[in-house]
Design an enzyme around this catalytic site. Structure first.
Site, PDB file in Angstrom:
ATOM      1  N   HIS A  89       0.919  -1.167  -0.166  1.00  0.00           N
ATOM      2  CA  HIS A  89      -0.054  -0.014   0.133  1.00  0.00           C
ATOM      3  C   HIS A  89       0.638   1.259   0.069  1.00  0.00           C
ATOM      4  O   HIS A  89       0.270   2.331  -0.090  1.00  0.00           O
ATOM      5  CB  HIS A  89      -0.886   0.156   1.299  1.00  0.00           C
ATOM      6  CG  HIS A  89      -1.801  -1.258   1.392  1.00  0.00           C
ATOM      7  ND1 HIS A  89      -1.280  -2.243   2.423  1.00  0.00           N
ATOM      8  CD2 HIS A  89      -2.724  -1.651   0.612  1.00  0.00           C
ATOM      9  CE1 HIS A  89      -2.246  -3.217   2.038  1.00  0.00           C
ATOM     10  NE2 HIS A  89      -3.044  -2.806   1.044  1.00  0.00           N
TER      11      HIS A  89
ATOM     12  N   HIS B 102      -6.872   5.124   5.354  1.00  0.00           N
ATOM     13  CA  HIS B 102      -6.425   3.904   4.552  1.00  0.00           C
ATOM     14  C   HIS B 102      -4.908   3.952   4.456  1.00  0.00           C
ATOM     15  O   HIS B 102      -4.362   4.898   4.127  1.00  0.00           O
ATOM     16  CB  HIS B 102      -6.942   3.933   3.239  1.00  0.00           C
ATOM     17  CG  HIS B 102      -6.561   2.532   2.429  1.00  0.00           C
ATOM     18  ND1 HIS B 102      -5.616   2.698   1.641  1.00  0.00           N
ATOM     19  CD2 HIS B 102      -7.579   1.518   2.356  1.00  0.00           C
ATOM     20  CE1 HIS B 102      -5.644   1.310   1.053  1.00  0.00           C
ATOM     21  NE2 HIS B 102      -6.899   0.756   1.436  1.00  0.00           N
TER      22      HIS B 102
ATOM     23  N   GLU C 199      -2.958   3.321   1.931  1.00  0.00           N
ATOM     24  CA  GLU C 199      -2.331   3.905   0.760  1.00  0.00           C
ATOM     25  C   GLU C 199      -2.554   5.705   0.961  1.00  0.00           C
ATOM     26  O   GLU C 199      -1.702   6.427   0.338  1.00  0.00           O
ATOM     27  CB  GLU C 199      -3.213   3.595  -0.282  1.00  0.00           C
ATOM     28  CG  GLU C 199      -2.546   3.836  -1.972  1.00  0.00           C
ATOM     29  CD  GLU C 199      -3.611   3.249  -2.919  1.00  0.00           C
ATOM     30  OE1 GLU C 199      -3.642   4.361  -3.940  1.00  0.00           O
ATOM     31  OE2 GLU C 199      -4.030   2.237  -2.822  1.00  0.00           O
TER      32      GLU C 199
ATOM     33  N   THR D  95      -5.973   4.018  -5.359  1.00  0.00           N
ATOM     34  CA  THR D  95      -6.028   3.324  -6.623  1.00  0.00           C
ATOM     35  C   THR D  95      -7.181   2.285  -6.638  1.00  0.00           C
ATOM     36  O   THR D  95      -7.456   1.588  -7.382  1.00  0.00           O
ATOM     37  CB  THR D  95      -4.814   2.421  -6.739  1.00  0.00           C
ATOM     38  OG1 THR D  95      -4.496   1.606  -5.514  1.00  0.00           O
ATOM     39  CG2 THR D  95      -3.706   3.345  -6.672  1.00  0.00           C
TER      40      THR D  95
ATOM     41  N   CYS E  36      -6.339   1.598 -10.417  1.00  0.00           N
ATOM     42  CA  CYS E  36      -5.566   0.673 -11.045  1.00  0.00           C
ATOM     43  C   CYS E  36      -6.522  -0.189 -11.837  1.00  0.00           C
ATOM     44  O   CYS E  36      -7.658  -0.371 -11.526  1.00  0.00           O
ATOM     45  CB  CYS E  36      -4.888  -0.160 -10.094  1.00  0.00           C
ATOM     46  SG  CYS E  36      -5.380  -1.968  -9.267  1.00  0.00           S
TER      47      CYS E  36
ATOM     48  N   SER F  68     -10.009  -4.708   3.168  1.00  0.00           N
ATOM     49  CA  SER F  68      -9.690  -4.646   1.748  1.00  0.00           C
ATOM     50  C   SER F  68     -10.632  -3.801   0.920  1.00  0.00           C
ATOM     51  O   SER F  68     -11.714  -4.098   0.730  1.00  0.00           O
ATOM     52  CB  SER F  68      -9.678  -5.853   1.163  1.00  0.00           C
ATOM     53  OG  SER F  68      -9.633  -5.856  -0.312  1.00  0.00           O
ATOM     54  N   SER F  69     -10.236  -2.409   0.646  1.00  0.00           N
ATOM     55  CA  SER F  69     -11.069  -1.460   0.076  1.00  0.00           C
ATOM     56  C   SER F  69     -11.681  -1.974  -1.086  1.00  0.00           C
ATOM     57  O   SER F  69     -12.810  -2.087  -1.507  1.00  0.00           O
ATOM     58  CB  SER F  69     -10.455  -0.170  -0.160  1.00  0.00           C
ATOM     59  OG  SER F  69     -10.862   0.802  -0.771  1.00  0.00           O
ATOM     60  N   ASN F  70     -10.846  -2.664  -2.210  1.00  0.00           N
ATOM     61  CA  ASN F  70     -11.393  -3.160  -3.445  1.00  0.00           C
ATOM     62  C   ASN F  70     -12.445  -4.097  -3.289  1.00  0.00           C
ATOM     63  O   ASN F  70     -13.371  -4.212  -4.183  1.00  0.00           O
ATOM     64  CB  ASN F  70     -10.063  -3.342  -4.309  1.00  0.00           C
ATOM     65  CG  ASN F  70      -9.611  -4.536  -3.975  1.00  0.00           C
ATOM     66  OD1 ASN F  70      -9.957  -5.516  -4.752  1.00  0.00           O
ATOM     67  ND2 ASN F  70      -8.563  -4.831  -3.202  1.00  0.00           N
TER      68      ASN F  70
ATOM     69  N   SER G   2      -6.815  -9.047  -3.731  1.00  0.00           N
ATOM     70  CA  SER G   2      -5.614  -9.631  -2.520  1.00  0.00           C
ATOM     71  C   SER G   2      -6.034 -11.167  -2.221  1.00  0.00           C
ATOM     72  O   SER G   2      -5.711 -11.547  -1.174  1.00  0.00           O
ATOM     73  CB  SER G   2      -5.666  -8.587  -1.309  1.00  0.00           C
ATOM     74  OG  SER G   2      -6.919  -8.501  -1.074  1.00  0.00           O
TER      75      SER G   2
END
Length: 338
Positions: A83, A133, A135, A173, A203, A231-233, A276
């Site tokens: 991150h 976060h 990142e 991202t 991303c 996990s954000s995504n 991830s």
């Protein structure tokens, strides 16, 4: 509809692409090869990637995860997570004489470089992302005096800047593409001279996984996203599914977290996983569903992915010094994490 007819209609829509992106694969392999090369323990600052199973598996191999750099013994080896980190973290590591290996995703590094370049040109930077976060903390640390965080479309309506005529936006991202673009739209209504980043910050893997879910959502009575809650995504994938037509959606780390009641009246289950998440966890979910009559699996392909990133320079150098040049590339090995 009678039960027999219901059984015949049961099916799974399986998203492609799903699971590991190139940055996650690189980060996980970095820790694995560090353990092989230097021997345990290898310290990792923060979770190498946001996945409970990955962290637990690496801990069993001898990785020690810490929250802050000062928890690492002086002179030890530490891996920085995918991150990204703020410059002050590098200074802390240097002060402790730590051997550092930087597993920051190259796409996150790109955003860091954009932040430092725009700050050096005296721009104000609107960073779209989630407060706290890792990142966002790392990116903001590159130019703390120039960066203002924007957390949502609603926040865009009230955020204040110093220089509205010299302004650019960047983003975390792993955000929702749609929500980010809505945030940008609102920002541009208030700040007409707002500039776009030189290239897309969200991303490719995040976008591809969201695009696959959008294609599946209207056909899925239930969307199961395999991923961890930090996990954000992964969290975004559930939100995207519900926004685009799924009747229900849940985030699970493991198949045994699925509740049978979620399947009541469900003919079609969509399945995907965050960037991830190792594929073995998806296979476990498919096996769980097959045992309950959902054995018919249709793959929904939104994109093809072939990107691979080289391992960190520090690790490649040490592998080469020990005659292990063939090991200095990321490999998609079979196994619990690949």
């Amino acid at each position: 509809m009678d039960q027999a007819a219901g059984e015949q209609t049961k099916r799974v829509l399986l998203a492609a692409p799903r699971g590991y992106c190139a940055g996650v694969d690189r980060a996980v392999v970095t820790v694995e090869k560090s353990l092989d090369l230097y021997g345990p323990p290898v310290y990792v600052r923060k979770q190498i990637v946001h996945n409970k199973h990955v962290v637990a598996t690496l801990e069993k191999r001898g990785a020690i995860f810490v929250d802050e750099t000062d928890e690492v013994p002086e002179g030890a080896t530490v891996v920085f997570s995918a991150h990204g980190i703020a410059p002050e973290v590098r200074e802390q590591a240097k002060a402790l004489s730590l051997k550092t290996i930087d597993a920051t995703c190259p796409l996150v590094t790109k955003v860091h470089r954009e932040a430092t370049r725009f700050a050096s040109d005296e721009y104000d930077i609107l960073l779209i992302g989630h407060e706290g976060h890792e990142e966002v903390v790392g990116t903001a640390g590159e130019a703390p005096d120039n960066i203002v965080l924007v957390q949502s479309p609603e926040h865009a309506d009230t955020v204040e800047v110093r220089h509205p005529d010299k302004l650019v936006w960047l983003s975390q991202t792993t955000l929702s593409v749609d929500e980010t673009m809505e945030t940008v739209r609102r920002l541009k209504q208030r700040f007409p001279n707002l500039e776009d980043p030189p290239s897309d910050d969200i991303c490719y893997a995040t976008q591809n996984r969201q695009h696959a879910v959008k294609q599946m959502a209207a056909r899925a009575d239930l969307m199961l996203v395999v991923g961890s809650r930090n996990s954000s995504n992964s969290v975004r994938l559930v939100e995207v599914a519900l926004e685009h037509g799924s009747r229900d959606g849940h985030l699970v780390d493991y198949a045994d977290e699925i509740e049978d009641s979620w399947l009541d009246g469900v003919a079609t289950v969509g399945v995907t996983s965050g960037a991830s998440v190792p594929e073995i966890l998806v296979r476990d979910v498919l096996a769980y569903l097959a045992e309950r009559g959902y054995a018919d699996v249709e793959t929904i392909t939104a994109a093809e992915e072939s990107l691979l990133f080289a391992l960190p320079t520090e690790l490649r150098r040490d592998l080469k010094a020990r005659g292990q040049e063939d090991s200095a590339q990321v490999r998609h090995d079979a196994g619990s994490l690949h």
